[in-house]
Design an enzyme around this catalytic site. Structure first.
Site, short mmCIF file in Angstrom:
data_model
loop_
_atom_site.label_atom_id
_atom_site.label_comp_id
_atom_site.label_asym_id
_atom_site.label_seq_id
_atom_site.Cartn_x
_atom_site.Cartn_y
_atom_site.Cartn_z
N ASP A 13 -26.57 -64.93 53.86
CA ASP A 13 -25.65 -63.85 53.47
C ASP A 13 -26.37 -62.65 52.86
O ASP A 13 -25.86 -61.99 51.97
CB ASP A 13 -24.58 -64.38 52.48
N LYS A 16 -27.83 -59.81 57.14
CA LYS A 16 -28.62 -59.81 58.38
C LYS A 16 -27.89 -59.12 59.52
O LYS A 16 -28.51 -58.48 60.36
CB LYS A 16 -28.92 -61.25 58.81
N GLY A 40 -22.31 -66.67 60.26
CA GLY A 40 -21.20 -65.74 60.46
C GLY A 40 -21.70 -64.32 60.32
O GLY A 40 -22.24 -63.96 59.29
N HIS A 41 -21.61 -63.56 61.39
CA HIS A 41 -22.03 -62.16 61.35
C HIS A 41 -20.86 -61.27 61.69
O HIS A 41 -20.16 -61.52 62.65
CB HIS A 41 -23.14 -61.90 62.40
N GLN A 224 -28.69 -68.24 58.46
CA GLN A 224 -28.88 -68.81 57.11
C GLN A 224 -30.06 -68.11 56.40
O GLN A 224 -30.36 -66.98 56.72
CB GLN A 224 -29.11 -70.33 57.18
P1 IMP Z 1 -24.34 -76.76 56.95
O1 IMP Z 1 -25.31 -75.81 57.57
O2 IMP Z 1 -22.94 -76.56 57.39
O3 IMP Z 1 -24.79 -78.21 57.08
O4 IMP Z 1 -24.32 -76.48 55.36
C1 IMP Z 1 -25.44 -76.78 54.53
C2 IMP Z 1 -25.62 -75.71 53.45
O5 IMP Z 1 -25.99 -74.49 54.07
C3 IMP Z 1 -24.37 -75.41 52.63
O6 IMP Z 1 -24.77 -75.09 51.31
C4 IMP Z 1 -23.79 -74.18 53.29
O7 IMP Z 1 -23.01 -73.42 52.41
C5 IMP Z 1 -25.07 -73.46 53.67
N1 IMP Z 1 -24.92 -72.55 54.81
C6 IMP Z 1 -24.83 -72.86 56.12
N2 IMP Z 1 -24.71 -71.76 56.87
C7 IMP Z 1 -24.74 -70.72 56.03
C8 IMP Z 1 -24.71 -69.30 56.24
O8 IMP Z 1 -24.64 -68.78 57.35
N3 IMP Z 1 -24.76 -68.54 55.09
C9 IMP Z 1 -24.90 -69.09 53.85
N4 IMP Z 1 -24.95 -70.40 53.64
C10 IMP Z 1 -24.87 -71.21 54.72
#
Ligand code: IMP
Length: 430
Positions: A13, A16, A40-41, A224
């Site tokens: 977040d 990007k 999410g973009h 991420q």
């Molecule tokens: P997962 O990727 O759904 O397994 O989540 C694992 C961790 O990564 C959690 O803390 C999520 O909130 C975080 N996370 C996954 N995708 C994003 C993203 O695009 N932005 C911020 N945090 C993310």
């Protein structure tokens, strides 16, 4: 010729979307190399808002090739939905401008169910995932029981793969009190989606290498952030893929020497979604204010993001693990109006001062931030397009950040609008 990797250098977040969009205008190929639809973009182009989570950002621009690499975990139903939604907004998506790696593993509904069941059943094991099945899908990949895109093309192979998968998942599901998987229904679902995915399937490694040799510019779009990296992040409170820049090579099938510039996206303060350590987190009015001014709510889950001061220790560390050549510094305007700003420059732990985040979880949780105070500014920096538009104190803040993280600013973003960008170094320059 230059190939650029964009990675988030904090917990995701960082903004990007805008930077990738800004760069994708200059690229010929845009490739995703890890993660899935947990990202999410939001892109705003000529007033139109596009929400992407699996497709590379370049898809909304004509004349570009978008690529989903083998490092991504692909939910085919989500993919089809996202394609349909964008088509409804007038975006052209065909096998000419979108290629999906044949060796990308699939996310199935069982992965989402398992992800959510684990998160809800046991608060000790809670990670705060997006619930989209990302972790379980990567587990199956390394467990050598994943169903991959290419498997959709042959019924006999698909059935073998499903049986292998069921052997593992049914045992797990029994333990979690979930019903066993309906084999026949799963096969029907997979066979129904196959013709909608297969036209896009291709040898991404080969296509990318051909483009590279032809001197095309490739933009590798990370999702991420490096602190969520499976190896170098705040384990176990991380995502299940490698997020750092090296993954651009293994997640698409190009050599590491093909990467010419790594751009780290860095927000002027720190946020994180989900559980896990966060030494510079604020639980006071300043944290509240950062969240409100920065609109810090998750794009995918809508969750409120935790907020804190800029942590130079963490960014220095992620710049090292990703080999960042320059940073894009974002959301500086959120700091407008603070009388005093703080930057975390080290951690106090058991009487010692650390200049990095230790690996052991208990130590991470006990690190207390050591802050340096800086004078804030009352003027607005929003929309600034040159250094001359910035107040002196804001320039000082940026310069101090560069010094502390040991990496120069290549781009400064001063609003969500793509024109509100100060360019210092062009990552695509020859
Ligand atoms: P997962 O990727 O759904 O397994 O989540 C694992 C961790 O990564 C959690 O803390 C999520 O909130 C975080 N996370 C996954 N995708 C994003 C993203 O695009 N932005 C911020 N945090 C993310």
């Amino acid at each position: 010729m230059a190939n650029v990797v964009v990675v988030g250098a904090q917990w995701g977040d960082e903004g990007k979307g805008k930077i990738v969009d800004w760069l994708s205008e200059r690229a010929d190929v845009i490739a995703r190399f890890q993660g899935g639809h947990n990202a999410g973009h939001t892109l705003v182009i000529d007033g139109a808002v596009y929400k992407l989570s699996l497709l590379p950002s370049g898809i909304v621009r004509g004349g570009k090739l978008s690529v989903i690499g083998n490092g991504v975990v692909l939910d085919p139903w989500h993919m089809v939905q996202e394609i349909e939604k964008l088509r409804g907004q007038g975006v052209e998506i065909t096998p000419e401008n979108l290629v999906i790696a044949e060796n990308a593993p699939l996310i199935l509904s069982v992965h989402g169910e398992l992800d959510r069941a684990r998160e809800s059943q046991n608060s000790v094991a809670k990670i705060g995932t997006t619930g989209r099945g990302i972790g379980p899908a990567y587990e199956d990949k390394v467990g050598r029981r994943a169903i991959r895109v290419a498997d959709l093309a042959d019924d006999a192979t698909l059935e073998l793969r499903v049986d292998r998968l069921l052997m593992h998942h049914d045992a797990l599901r029994r333990g979690l009190g979930l019903p066993e998987i309906d084999r026949a229904a799963l096969l029907v679902e997979l066979k129904a989606i196959a013709p909608q995915i297969l036209p896009y399937a291709g040898p991404v490694w080969k296509i990318l290498n051909e483009h590279r040799r032809a001197g095309k510019r490739i933009l590798f779009e990370g999702a991420q952030g490096a602190l969520l990296d499976i190896d170098f992040g705040t384990y176990p409170f991380v995502t299940s893929s490698n997020v750092i820049a090296g993954q651009a090579a293994t997640g698409t099938g190009i050599g590491p020497g093909s990467i010419d510039f790594v751009l780290g996206i860095v927000k002027a303060y720190t946020t994180r979604v989900g559980e896990g350590p966060f030494p510079a987190e604020l639980h006071d009015a300043d944290g509240q204010r950062l969240g409100e001014r920065g609109h810090e709510f998750g794009t995918v889950t809508g969750r409120k993001r935790r907020c804190g001061w800029f942590d130079a220790v963490l960014v220095r560390q992620t710049c090292a693990t990703s080999g960042v050549n320059g940073i894009a510094f974002t959301k500086l305007d959120v700091l407008d109006g603070f009388e005093t700003l703080k930057i975390c420059t080290g951690y106090a732990l058991d009487g010692a001062v650390l200049d990095y985040l230790p690996t052991a979880a208990d130590q991470q949780a006990r690190c207390t931030p050591i802050y340096e105070e800086m004078e804030g500014w009352s003027e607005s920096t929003e929309g600034a397009r040159s250094w001359a538009d910035l107040p002196g104190a804001a320039i000082k803040y940026v310069r101090r950040v560069e010094e502390l993280i040991g990496c120069p600013v290549a781009l400064l973003s001063t609003s969500p609008e793509r024109e509100d960008t100060i360019l210092v170094t062009d990552p695509f320059a020859d």
